[in-house]
Scaffold this active site. Sequence first.
Site, mmCIF file in Angstrom:
data_model
loop_
_atom_site.group_PDB
_atom_site.id
_atom_site.type_symbol
_atom_site.label_atom_id
_atom_site.label_comp_id
_atom_site.label_asym_id
_atom_site.label_seq_id
_atom_site.Cartn_x
_atom_site.Cartn_y
_atom_site.Cartn_z
ATOM 1 N N ARG A 99 59.910 88.247 86.071
ATOM 2 C CA ARG A 99 59.692 89.688 86.258
ATOM 3 C C ARG A 99 61.007 90.421 86.489
ATOM 4 O O ARG A 99 61.256 91.466 85.900
ATOM 5 C CB ARG A 99 58.737 89.942 87.435
ATOM 6 C CG ARG A 99 57.285 89.622 87.115
ATOM 7 C CD ARG A 99 56.443 89.698 88.367
ATOM 8 N NE ARG A 99 56.980 88.803 89.389
ATOM 9 C CZ ARG A 99 56.726 88.917 90.688
ATOM 10 N NH1 ARG A 99 55.959 89.879 91.133
ATOM 11 N NH2 ARG A 99 57.241 88.067 91.546
ATOM 12 N N ASN B 110 52.680 89.976 88.153
ATOM 13 C CA ASN B 110 52.059 88.662 87.983
ATOM 14 C C ASN B 110 50.544 88.820 87.998
ATOM 15 O O ASN B 110 50.011 89.719 88.647
ATOM 16 C CB ASN B 110 52.452 87.719 89.125
ATOM 17 C CG ASN B 110 53.849 87.148 88.952
ATOM 18 O OD1 ASN B 110 54.410 87.151 87.865
ATOM 19 N ND2 ASN B 110 54.420 86.654 90.029
#
Length: 108
Positions: free
Chosen positions: A33, A51
């Site tokens: 990320r 997520n």
Amino acid sequence: MHHSGGTYNNSGNTTTVTRHLLIRGHVQGVGYRWSLVQAALQRGVQGWVRNRRDGSVEALATGPADAVQSLIDWARHGPPQARVDAVDVGTVAEPAEPVAGFVQRETV
């Protein structure tokens, strides 16, 4: 060389597009990320990444079509520690809410 309308720009494609990405593979706990945020900011792409509980990473990217495509190409590989099995790309008409910058969101 062909110029249309007298305006000249190098990018060739300034259409703004929004794409929904679902990235599957070994993509959590490997800095995916964070790396995606950096890649997006470098390209001037706005949106978010988060997520998912099933182990995938979900992202929304808005920006010039070529920049968004470049980010999608990046997403297919990700950071060095990641293993990307698949990136599902969907078209989104308009962002549900205005996005400033590129942010990490809570897990869903």
